[in-house]
Design a protein around this motif. Structure first.
Motif, PDB file in Angstrom:
ATOM      1  N   SER A 177      -5.055   3.161  -5.889  1.00 13.44           N
ATOM      2  CA  SER A 177      -5.978   4.053  -5.546  1.00 13.44           C
ATOM      3  C   SER A 177      -6.723   4.405  -6.720  1.00 13.44           C
ATOM      4  O   SER A 177      -6.281   4.292  -7.896  1.00 13.44           O
ATOM      5  CB  SER A 177      -5.495   5.502  -5.001  1.00 13.44           C
ATOM      6  N   GLY A 230      -2.159   3.436  -2.602  1.00 11.54           N
ATOM      7  CA  GLY A 230      -3.181   2.623  -2.820  1.00 11.54           C
ATOM      8  C   GLY A 230      -3.535   1.591  -1.577  1.00 11.54           C
ATOM      9  O   GLY A 230      -3.328   2.191  -0.380  1.00 11.54           O
ATOM     10  N   THR A 231      -4.213   0.497  -1.680  1.00  9.60           N
ATOM     11  CA  THR A 231      -4.346  -0.433  -0.574  1.00  9.60           C
ATOM     12  C   THR A 231      -3.769  -1.972  -0.744  1.00  9.60           C
ATOM     13  O   THR A 231      -3.876  -2.408  -1.625  1.00  9.60           O
ATOM     14  CB  THR A 231      -5.966  -0.728  -0.601  1.00  9.60           C
ATOM     15  N   GLU A 284      -3.638   0.913   4.295  1.00 13.79           N
ATOM     16  CA  GLU A 284      -3.586   1.861   3.179  1.00 13.79           C
ATOM     17  C   GLU A 284      -2.127   2.424   3.062  1.00 13.79           C
ATOM     18  O   GLU A 284      -1.648   2.693   4.057  1.00 13.79           O
ATOM     19  CB  GLU A 284      -4.456   3.034   3.821  1.00 13.79           C
TER      20      GLU A 284
END
Length: 90
Positions: free
Chosen positions: A41, A62-63, A58
């Motif tokens: 993130s 973070g991703t 997600e």
């Protein structure tokens, strides 16, 4: 990949091949992109530049970006699109 991310909380991580890594010519400060790429993130990501095959998940910190369903058969143009979405020169 998710277990590693959950356990160690890295800034970034990727699942890819040496071929994907070598073709990118990354600077030390750049995130390497692979079949799966995790970004923490707070790292800028221009979603409008991601390829249509990109699936985003997600996670708490973070991703996770996945490029298609075949880890060993990623189109290099898709890797370049993710690099561009991260703001790197392509």
């Amino acid at each position: 990949m998710k277990a590693i991310i959950e356990h160690w909380s890295p800034e970034s991580a990727r699942w890819g091949t040496r071929e994907y890594r070598n073709a990118q010519g990354n600077e030390v400060s750049e995130i390497e992109v692979g079949w799966e790429t995790y970004i923490q993130s707070g790292i800028d990501l221009d979603h409008s530049k991601l390829p249509v095959v990109a699936v985003l998940e997600e996670l708490p910190n973070g991703t996770l970006i996945r490029l298609g369903e075949k880890p060993l058969d990623v189109n290099f143009d898709d890797i370049l699109a993710v690099r561009e979405a991260l703001g790197y020169p392509v």
